[in-house]
Design an enzyme around this catalytic site. Structure first.
Site, PDB file in Angstrom:
ATOM      1  CE1 TYR A   1       6.258  -2.492  -0.068  1.00  0.00           C
ATOM      2  CE2 TYR A   1       8.637  -3.463  -0.707  1.00  0.00           C
ATOM      3  CZ  TYR A   1       7.538  -2.673  -0.781  1.00  0.00           C
ATOM      4  OH  TYR A   1       7.761  -1.578  -1.872  1.00  0.00           O
TER       5      TYR A   1
ATOM      6  CE  LYS B   1       4.638  -2.663  -3.076  1.00  0.00           C
ATOM      7  NZ  LYS B   1       3.512  -1.857  -3.886  1.00  0.00           N
TER       8      LYS B   1
END
Length: 304
Positions: free
Chosen positions: A165, A169
């Site tokens: 993640y 991001k």
């Protein structure tokens, strides 16, 4: 007249949480909205459902807004193009793309599987690219457009158990900057928001210890609707001069993030060896080394 009167927007992952609130905010500001959501679980596994997106559409329609639904996945080139086509087919144009769709497969790094890595990269980073790339064509033709991408302090600052993640991001922040640089000549802007909110995406945060429970309690005080005003502003012509930036909304606070730049340098006329780096360079640079922070270390105060 709302700030987005006459505009058309696509919001991915708009079936709930932050995405739903942004879609509602855009519609309230006058935009016609494509609500995109595949209706998947938090992990992206299992059956999908049109119900979450349909619920968002129903709320917008009940408030007098114009809306259509899309259930295509962001994580494929062809399906992402269908999302953009939904806006063009329904409303004849596209002015705003909000890349919000996401899943989580949290895992400590040394246990993370290729599937856990790739699934998150596919939805967050590849999905942001695919939808943005599809929208680049109508944006370029009309000489205007605004992207609003969701990044995260998990990537900008750091977090535990989120290598997939965090990488996605932080990659989105770099992608946004590249879009801003490449497409500015066509009147296209690209910015990021690092949202803070209690939603499905944060509901998996552990709460087993007193410290973890205190952190979750702080997050629960932050509603997803607090991110919508910033998204509406960045989508509007009022932000025509704002591009390539990273913002955050944390309850009633707004932030702008710095971006990596050199903070200290050392020079040696005869060049460097490993030994002279150890003896001279690192002692001179050490005061400027970044600490190994996590997001809650940096944002440690109560939201008010």
């Amino acid at each position: 007249m709302g700030m987005l009167e006459g505009k058309v927007a696509v919001v991915t992952g708009a079936g709930g949480g932050i995405g739903r609130e942004i879609a509602l905010g855009l519609a309230l500001a006058g935009a016609r909205v494509v609500v995109n959501d595949v209706g998947a679980s938090l992990t992206g596994l299992g059956e999908t459902s049109a119900a979450p997106g349909a619920q968002t559409c129903a709320i917008i329609a009940q408030r007098g807004g114009e809306v259509v639904a899309s259930t295509d996945s962001v994580a494929g080139w062809d399906s992402a193009r269908r999302i953009v086509a939904a806006a063009l087919d329904a409303f004849g144009r596209l002015d705003v793309v909000v890349n919000n769709a996401g899943i989580l497969r949290d895992q400590i790094f040394h246990k993370m599987t290729p599937e856990e890595w790739l699934s998150v990269i596919d939805v967050h980073l590849n999905g942001t690219f695919f939808v943005s790339r599809a929208a680049a064509e109508p944006f370029r033709r009309q000489g205007a457009g605004a992207y609003v991408h969701m990044t995260s302090t998990s990537g900008l600052v750091g977090n535990i158990g989120q290598a997939n993640y965090a990488a996605a991001k932080l990659g989105i922040a770099a992608l946004s900057k590249s879009i801003a640089l490449d497409m500015g000549r066509f009147g296209v802007r690209s910015n990021c928001i690092a949202p803070f909110a209690w939603s499905r995406m944060t509901s998996s945060i552990p709460a087993g210890t007193p410290e973890q429970k205190a952190r979750v309690a702080k997050l629960q005080a932050m509603g997803p609707e607090k991110n919508a005003p910033l998204a509406v502003y960045l989508a509007s012509d009022a932000a025509r001069h704002v591009t390539g930036q990273i913002f955050a909304a944390r309850h009633n606070e707004l932030f702008v993030f710095n971006q990596p730049r050199p903070v200290r340098s050392v020079h040696r006329a005869e060049g460097w060896t490993p030994e002279t780096i150890a003896a001279h360079a690192l002692p001179a640079l050490s005061a400027h080394l970044a600490p190994l922070d996590r997001s809650p270390d940096v944002f440690s105060w109560d939201p008010v």
